[in-house]
Design an enzyme around this catalytic site. Structure first.
Site, short mmCIF file in Angstrom:
data_model
loop_
_atom_site.label_atom_id
_atom_site.label_comp_id
_atom_site.label_asym_id
_atom_site.label_seq_id
_atom_site.Cartn_x
_atom_site.Cartn_y
_atom_site.Cartn_z
N ASP A 156 37.46 -49.99 -5.71
CA ASP A 156 36.67 -49.78 -4.41
C ASP A 156 37.55 -50.55 -3.46
OD1 ASP A 156 34.84 -49.05 -2.42
OD2 ASP A 156 33.15 -49.75 -3.63
C1 BGC Z 1 32.36 -48.17 -0.78
C2 BGC Z 1 32.67 -46.86 -1.68
C3 BGC Z 1 33.91 -45.90 -0.79
C4 BGC Z 1 34.91 -47.02 -0.12
C5 BGC Z 1 35.67 -45.75 0.44
C6 BGC Z 1 33.61 -48.62 0.00
O1 BGC Z 1 33.14 -49.64 0.73
O2 BGC Z 1 31.77 -49.13 -1.76
O3 BGC Z 1 31.73 -46.19 -1.91
O4 BGC Z 1 33.87 -45.02 -1.62
O5 BGC Z 1 34.49 -47.74 0.51
O6 BGC Z 1 35.47 -45.60 1.68
#
Ligand code: BGC
Length: 765
Positions: free
Chosen positions: A294
């Site tokens: 993530d």
């Molecule tokens: C989130 C994810 C997301 C990623 C990319 C993160 O902050 O937890 O769900 O896919 O950002 O935007």
């Protein structure tokens, strides 16, 4: 920080992009399973430098959105140097082409990029938030929404979506319950599979499918106290029986990629968790695809306290991570770690190979521009069929929580007053994480009323602001909430609303949360309607008119007063682009609600966590007796249980009948029940089947959903619904994490919701 720096970034990074109209011919992509993939990847890797290999493991954000606290810099320079494997937050054929051209024309080995994005509940056409969609209990419908989203996303240049989010959640304080499918592993797994099928299709022969990414692996929804990013500590049996099944279901359905989560699990952050990533996911479940972190999750392990930057990089790579999202620590420390022997070159090779394989499967080596087509974009984006699907999905996601004296559906003969700040609202309809959706294209309830019945047929009053708390409004507006207080005082707004209500036969109050109350970093400690909204409801109730509450919100709310005092409550979640039309059709009976809760609604916050598949304890509740599991000040029962949802008609169930009362492991028991529509309207019922394993080597839940089936019944019509129960339905992970069924006595239940069931018994020999 989600999605609100949009305008600034478009201006700074993408304004100079010319509108491309170059069309790429659709040609057949070579099969991914062919020996061709290995050959191509081997050939490429034999030419790659170490930096280029680790460059494939670098995933950067550039373009339309910022979805975390750090922003990637100099992305095009890095692409030129072969230091980027993929980017996200860039879409539209023009913007994607611009970056892909840099990769393909200006980098040494011309390796195309992956283009990812958070397509969560639709891309341009927005469907209800995922929690709402899951209340349809309709995997086929959800598959179609994912397929529609894949068509739009791919037509917009994307080839990778960060979805499905399958985190089981039992704590509605957590803002991200809105993104998932609720509390149940069985329903969650069905939806996970359906979503993967929808995004990925059978293969990528046509450029209208995308790679899916199941997230957030793992257990992100179990954050303590519902506070985002918080600690997770969980026993292995709970993990395997209750939280991991939906991720595994996505893997079994062939999901191409996995995203690890921010949280720690029993002391080890998921992104450093070799047991989770390599042993469970790759070895036990046989996952062969690519694993990304993530957003800056590797860097955040420094704050978690498991090492400095170099150490956390080592931990993440050795855990089996293939791509580092935004943090850029792999490219910063990878070479030194390999030189010192802390990370093997083989580990880097394996990761690089998996990124290249994902590109190969998409056909990008064959044609790096195959997802780029202005013509397809024009055809796919917000096409009539997708808008129709958005309306269908919104209708099927709504849950009728109360309907005393059949106040719903409304009749056009009645004088109806629509009251509340969400009657005319468009912004909130598409909810949080609404990707590239444009709220201005969402239909409000008021617009839908005009379209359906002609202008000026209904009374309206705003009644209150969505929120009155200035501190909160200021905080939320920093992040794009677009909340404004009315010039009129709260008292005057209520006075006007009461005067409007007094002219009506029935009042429809449209209230709820601002969209920004849910999604990432949006936990709440109190989950009722804001006080000013409750004040309005109380004033409306005092008029003596029947009051229907239409709710828009991203989580279960505590609604004890509302349930006690209002005549009807219709939960519509954030219903998406066509929410307004869907709500109006439902209120006036052109559609009949059929949604069932995929998550429990507590009476109050003190009951949390509250979920239907709980354990019995040694002292199950006995009314009016002390020394049993209970609260002094609130019942153990939720306000609305899992699986609950009314219709405009009523259904009656027979006791379940079993084809046999004993079963050997190779046998099947047919469980059947007769369901009758006993009301005056046609309706769809979701027949639910649960089991209980009465004695186990470890304690077992009092109920577990095992099967559900939708049945459509005309008034007076009845149908027999059957479920073929097999030994697989009785299996669970025991304390050795062995997955097996244990002989003994079982109960099987069927009915309309998890607390309203009829039962039969059988024995597994
Ligand atoms: C989130 C994810 C997301 C990623 C990319 C993160 O902050 O937890 O769900 O896919 O950002 O935007």
């Amino acid at each position: 920080m989600k999605h609100w720096i949009t305008a600034l970034l478009i201006a700074t990074q993408l304004s100079a992009i010319p509108a491309y109209s170059i069309e790429v011919e659709e040609t057949k992509v070579p099969s991914a399973n062919s020996h061709g993939m290995k050959k191509k990847v081997d050939e490429l890797m034999s030419q790659m430098t170490f930096e280029e290999k680790i460059g494939q493991m670098n995933l950067l954000s550039i373009g339309f959105d910022v979805t975390g606290p750090v922003v990637s810099q100099d992305v095009d320079q890095k692409i030129k140097k072969g230091l980027v494997g993929g980017v996200f937050n860039t879409f539209t054929p023009a913007a994607v082409r611009k970056l892909q051209e840099i990769a393909v024309n200006q980098s040494r080995l011309k390796i195309p990029l992956l283009f990812g994005y958070d397509v969560i509940h639709g891309h341009r056409t927005i469907f209800p938030i995922n929690l709402g969609l899951s209340c349809s209990w309709d995997p086929e419908l959800i598959e179609r929404t994912a397929q529609a989203a894949a068509k739009e996303a791919s037509a917009d240049g994307l080839n990778w979506v960060y979805s499905p989010m399958v985190d089981i959640a039992r704590d509605p304080r957590w803002g991200r319950v809105s993104e998932g499918s609720g509390e149940d592993p069985h329903l969650g797994s069905e939806i996970a599979r359906a979503t993967v099928r929808g995004y990925q299709g059978k293969n990528h022969d046509n450029a209208d499918t995308v790679l899916a990414c199941v997230k957030h692996y793992a257990l992100y929804g179990a954050a303590e106290a519902g506070r985002d990013y918080n600690t997770v500590d969980m026993s292995p049996v709970r993990m395997f029986n209750e939280y991991l099944p939906p991720y595994k279901a996505a893997v079994d359905a062939g999901v191409a990629t996995v995203m690890t989560s921010f949280n720690e699990i029993n002391g080890v952050p998921a992104t450093a968790n070799k047991w989770l990533v390599t042993d469970v996911l790759r070895k036990d479940w046989g996952f062969k695809g690519m694993i990304a972190t993530d957003y800056t999750a590797v860097n955040e392990m420094v704050a978690h306290g498991v090492g400095d930057e170099a150490k956390v990089t080592e931990l993440a790579i050795n855990a089996g991570i293939d791509m580092d999202m935004v943090g850029e620590l792999f490219i910063k420390h990878g070479a030194v770690l390999v030189k010192s022997g802390k990370v093997s070159e083989a580990q880097i090779d394996a990761a690089c190979r998996r990124v290249l394989e994902a590109k190969y499967k998409l056909g990008l080596f064959h044609d790096p521009y195959r997802f780029i087509s202005e013509e397809r974009r024009k055809k796919e984006l917000m096409s009539a069929d997708k808008l129709q699907l958005s309306k269908e999905a919104a209708i099927k996601s709504m849950v009728l929580l109360k309907n005393a004296k059949q106040v719903l559906p409304l009749s056009t003969q009645q004088k109806v007053a629509f009251i509340g700040p969400l009657v005319k609202d468009q912004r909130n309809l598409i909810g949080a994480w609404s990707g590239a959706g444009d709220w201005k294209q969402a239909t409000s309830i008021w617009q839908a009323l005009d379209t359906k019945f002609g202008a000026g047929k209904f009374l309206y009053s705003k009644g209150c602001n969505i929120l009155d708390d200035d501190r909160m409004i200021e905080l939320l507006n920093l992040n794009g909430a677009m909340l404004q207080r009315d010039e009129k005082s709260p008292q005057d707004l209520i006075k006007e609303a009461v005067a409007t209500a007094q002219q009506a036969d029935v009042v429809v109050a449209v209230l709820g949360e601002p969209f920004i109350f849910s999604g990432e970093a949006a936990s709440r400690s109190m989950i009722g309607l804001p006080d000013n909204q409750l004040d309005l409801l109380k004033a409306l109730k005092a008029t003596g008119k029947p009051v229907v509450l239409v709710l828009m919100n991203g989580r279960p709310l505590t609604l004890p007063w509302e349930n006690e005092n209002l005549d009807a409550i219709l939960e519509t979640w954030f219903g998406g682009t066509k929410a307004g039309d869907a709500i109006v059709d439902t209120l006036f009976g052109d559609a009949t609600p059929s949604g069932k809760l995929s998550i429990t609604f507590p009476v109050n916050v003190g009951q949390i966590p509250i979920y239907y598949n709980a354990k019995n304890t040694g002292r199950p509740f006995v009314p009016r007796e002390k020394f049993h599991t209970q609260y002094l000040d609130v019942s153990n029962q939720p306000l609305y249980p899992f699986g609950y949802g009314l219709s405009y008609t009523t259904f009656e169930y027979d006791e379940p009948k079993l084809s046999q009362s004993t079963m050997r492991s190779a046998e099947t028991i047919t469980v059947s029940t007769r369901v009758k529509n006993t009301g005056k309207r046609a309706g769809v019922e979701t027949v639910q089947f649960y089991i209980r394993d009465l004695v186990g080597s470890i304690t077992r839940p009092v109920k577990e959903l095992k099967h559900f089936q939708k049945v459509e019944l005309k008034p007076g019509e009845e149908k027999v619904v059957e479920y073929k129960l097999t030994v697989d339905d009785l299996k669970f992970y025991n304390s050795d994490l062995k997955y097996a069924a244990e002989p003994g006595d079982f109960e099987v239940f069927c009915g309309t919701d998890s607390s309203n069931l009829k039962k039969a018994k059988f024995t597994l020999m």
